[in-house]
Structures are given as structure tokens and as C-alpha cells.
Design an enzyme around this catalytic site. Structure first.
Site, short mmCIF file in Angstrom:
data_model
loop_
_atom_site.label_atom_id
_atom_site.label_comp_id
_atom_site.label_asym_id
_atom_site.label_seq_id
_atom_site.Cartn_x
_atom_site.Cartn_y
_atom_site.Cartn_z
CB THR A 73 6.63 30.97 31.50
OG1 THR A 73 6.10 30.82 30.18
CG2 THR A 73 6.50 29.66 32.25
CG ASN A 152 -1.75 32.36 22.90
OD1 ASN A 152 -2.65 32.27 23.73
ND2 ASN A 152 -1.09 31.31 22.49
CD GLN A 180 0.40 37.14 22.07
OE1 GLN A 180 0.43 38.11 21.32
NE2 GLN A 180 1.26 36.14 21.96
CG HIS A 202 9.27 37.39 23.65
ND1 HIS A 202 8.83 36.63 22.60
CD2 HIS A 202 8.75 36.82 24.76
CE1 HIS A 202 8.08 35.63 23.05
NE2 HIS A 202 8.01 35.73 24.36
CB THR A 238 22.58 39.10 39.64
OG1 THR A 238 23.34 38.69 40.77
CG2 THR A 238 23.16 40.38 39.06
CB CYS A 324 3.66 27.40 23.60
SG CYS A 324 4.28 29.00 24.12
#
Length: 383
Positions: A73, A152, A180, A202, A238, A324
């Protein structure tokens, strides 16, 4: 309670054992800040550089063309809003499609509210954009086209290489959300001919909370976040070293095992589809029959609600669409864009397979879905 069979790999994937093994030392022993000049920092910086190289190798890109982000995103926002801001003097028109993920559609709506024009291209009944429609839509002030590589919900693949050629012929940049697609099909930036490309760790066995944006050298982008100079000044903060190491390990795993995994998943998917077709009259496939991800099966079960069907299969973990927007019974925007009526969309179930599935699980899933459909359809007939 026995764990359900997991059939929702498009929502997220478990961390692969090899990936966890690679990242674990950076959660404990190698904790340095990559910006520090002492040995702890240097070890972390070297690990981030290796991870960047692995992600670049997955895409056939140069190492300095990879910008790490916190998720897909964020990467999509950087691509869309960053290019729009950088090129606002050239034009204020963007093009996308009706089947994009919210992480593309919502930034486009934000840009629209800020004064940009956004054209949303329709798709055909299989969920694909017509290249001729894009050619008719691009204008001299179009600065970016953003069309996803793989959907997706349905797994449908867009003709991205053809669409990118049309955009470039008009002097327009092209972005694709490949979250995807990576790890399921070959994704090579030069073959696709794109300027920007989004990844989500992920979705290919890395942890949640890490993503990347491929940015072809010379592509103009302004940062969305400002602060320090990490990630070429485009993503300050960071670096999340453990997750970046994990994404690099997952990219290497995906690159090395892509052919075998794709073949395995396609076989399992088609076996499941065949069993369901044989037992359930009127079952309908949503999406393109051939041009789709090898692991994805989106089916409309006649006469029942997909949500009720899955509730009647407690031994399965699947979905009715995108994770989502799982809540509620609203018709999927993707299926509506394909022209599915409310009854067909209401009966939709998405099964997405992955590394952890095997033929025995697929047989059990088919049996469970068929049994649940027979029970629900019979009950519906008697009311």
C-alpha cells in the site's frame, strides 16, 4: 480443534521456514541500525544490501532500482502520488482500471480531490482491460497509467506488456501493482516494459509489514514522506532490517522454486475445479479461463451465498473476495466490474492455493464444498 485447511494464500502467506531462519538473527544478535558506522551497523547495512539484490534478481532489475517500503500500500502510494507530484507541471491526468486494489483506487481518488483528473477504464467479462480502450484514453497531459498485473480476487492477468507499450508510445509512464503476481508467475521488468512495479512481501512467504517499489532509473518521483535520506530519500526512516532480510530470502526462494511451484499449484487448482464442476450444476468461473494466476479459483456457487457456504465448511479457511473488504455482504467491486449480477456475485468464493497444500487437502476441500452446497441448496429449494 484441528486446524482448518488453509486456502487463502492470496490474502497472506505463512513465513517460509527458510525465510524465518534468515531473519531470526537480525531480531536478536544483529540488531544494529544500518545507518550506523560501527560493526553492528555495517553488518545490518550489508544484510539490507543483500536483500535488495535478491529482490532485484527476482525482477531482473538493477539493485539501485529497488526502494523498500513498509507494505505494498505504501509502495503504491509512493508510485501514484510521487509521480503525480513530480510531473504536475507536465499534466494532471492519470489512468487506472476498475478492478484495482483499494491501495491504488483510493490514492487515485485522493489525487482527484486534489485537482487531478482520473480515468477508470472498464474491463471485459473476463476482467481484462482492452488495450485499444487505453489507446483511446491517453491524452497529452496523461502522466501515469497504473494497471495491476494480476487481480487479487479472480487471478486474471492483465496484458501489461501491451498496455505499457501503448503508454510509452504516448510518452506516459506505466506502473503495475504486482503484489499478487510475484512468486506465482515470472515477473521481469524488462519483459513487461514498465517504469514502476509494486511488491508485497507477505504475498510470497515473507512477513507482513514489508514491501518494495521497483523504480526504473530516471523515473521522476517525489517522496510522499519526508525526513532522513534512507531509500534514496524516497522512504525515510530507520530500515526494518529483519523484515528486509526476510523479503530478500523470500525473493530468492520464489526465484529458485518458481517453475515447480507454479506447475504444482496449477495442477491442484484444476483438480479442485474439475471436481466441483462435476458435482455442482451451474457452477460459474469468475475471471479468465487461461490468463490467470496458477493458484487462484474464483467460483460462483448457484443458489447460495458464498459467505454461508464457507460458514458451513468450518474445516476450510477460504474467502469470498479480497481480505481488504471481507466484512458485510456488499457485492465485490471487482465482480461488479466484470458484469456479474448480484446473485452471481453473492455466491462467489475465492480459493487461493499455496506451498502448504497437497492433493489430499484439495480432495477434502472439494468434498466439504460439495457437501455444504448440497445441504444449503436443498434448504433453499424447500423455503
Amino acid at each position: 480443534m484441528e486446524r482448518p485447511i488453509y486456502l487463502d494464500y492470496n490474502a497472506t502467506t505463512p513465513i517460509a521456514p527458510e525465510v524465518f531462519e534468515a531473519m531470526a538473527p537480525f531480531l536478536t544478535d544483529h540488531f544494529g541500525n544500518p545507518s550506523s558506522s560501527h560493526p553492528y551497523g555495517k553488518r545490518a547495512a550489508e544484510a539490507v544490501a543483500r536483500a535488495r539484490g535478491e529482490v532485484a534478481a527476482l525482477l531482473g532489475a538493477e539493485t539501485d532500482e529497488i526502494v523498500f517500503a513498509g507494505c505494498a500500500t505504501e509502495a503504491n502510494n509512493l508510485a501514484l502520488r510521487g509521480v503525480a507530484r513530480a510531473l504536475r507541471g507536465k499534466g494532471r491526468h492519470l489512468v487506472t482500471s476498475a478492478v484495482e486494489h483499494p491501495s491504488v483506487l483510493v490514492p487515485c481518488e485522493r489525487l482527484r480531490s486534489d485537482g487531478w483528473e482520473v480515468t477508470v477504464l472498464p474491463v471485459d467479462g473476463d476482467g481484462r482491460v482492452d488495450p485499444d480502450e487505453l489507446a483511446r484514453t491517453i491524452r497529452p497531459d496523461t502522466v501515469l497509467v497504473s494497471i495491476m498485473l494480476a487481480n487479487n480476487e479472480t487471478g486474471t492477468l492483465q496484458p501489461v506488456a501491451a498496455l505499457a507499450r501503448i503508454a510509452h508510445a504516448a510518452g506516459t509512464l506505466f506502473h503495475t501493482d504486482a503484489a499478487q503476481a510475484a512468486g506465482k508467475i515470472p515477473v521481469r521488468v524488462d519483459e513487461l516494459g514498465i517504469d514502476l512495479l509494486t511488491l508485497a512481501g507477505h504475498k510470497f512467504y515473507a512477513p507482513k509489514g514489508v514491501g518494495a517499489l521497483y523504480l526504473r532509473r530516471g523515473t521522476p518521483v517525489e517522496p510522499v514522506l519526508v525526513g532522513a535520506g534512507q531509500e534514496h530519500g524516497l522512504r525515510p526512516g530507520t530500515e526494518n532490517t529483519p523484515h528486509l532480510v526476510a523479503m530478500g530470502a523470500a525473493a530468492r526462494l520464489a526465484r529458485e522454486g518458481l517453475h515447480d511451484l507454479s506447475s504444482q499449484l496449477r495442477s491442484l487448482r484444476d483438480t479442485l475445479h474439475g471436481a466441483l464442476l462435476q458435482a455442482i450444476p451451474g457452477l460459474q468461473l469468475n475471471g479468465h479461463l487461461q490468463e490467470r494466476l496458477p493458484n487462484t479459483l474464483n467460483l460462483s456457487f448457484p443458489g447460495v451465498s458464498g459467505r454461508d457456504l464457507l460458514a458451513a465448511c468450518p474445516g476450510l479457511a477460504a474467502s469470498v473476495g479480497s481480505a481488504c473488504h471481507e466484512e458485510g455482504d456488499a457485492v465485490s467491486g471487482v465482480l461488479a466490474a466484470l458484469g456479474c449480477n448480484s446473485r452471481r456475485a453473492r455466491g462467489a468464493v475465492r480459493v487461493s492455493l499455496g506451498r502448504g497444500n497437497d492433493p489430499a487437502q484439495v480432495a477434502a476441500a472439494a468434498q466439504a464444498l460439495i457437501g455444504a452446497w448440497n445441504l444449503l441448496a436443498k434448504g433453499s429449494d424447500t423455503r
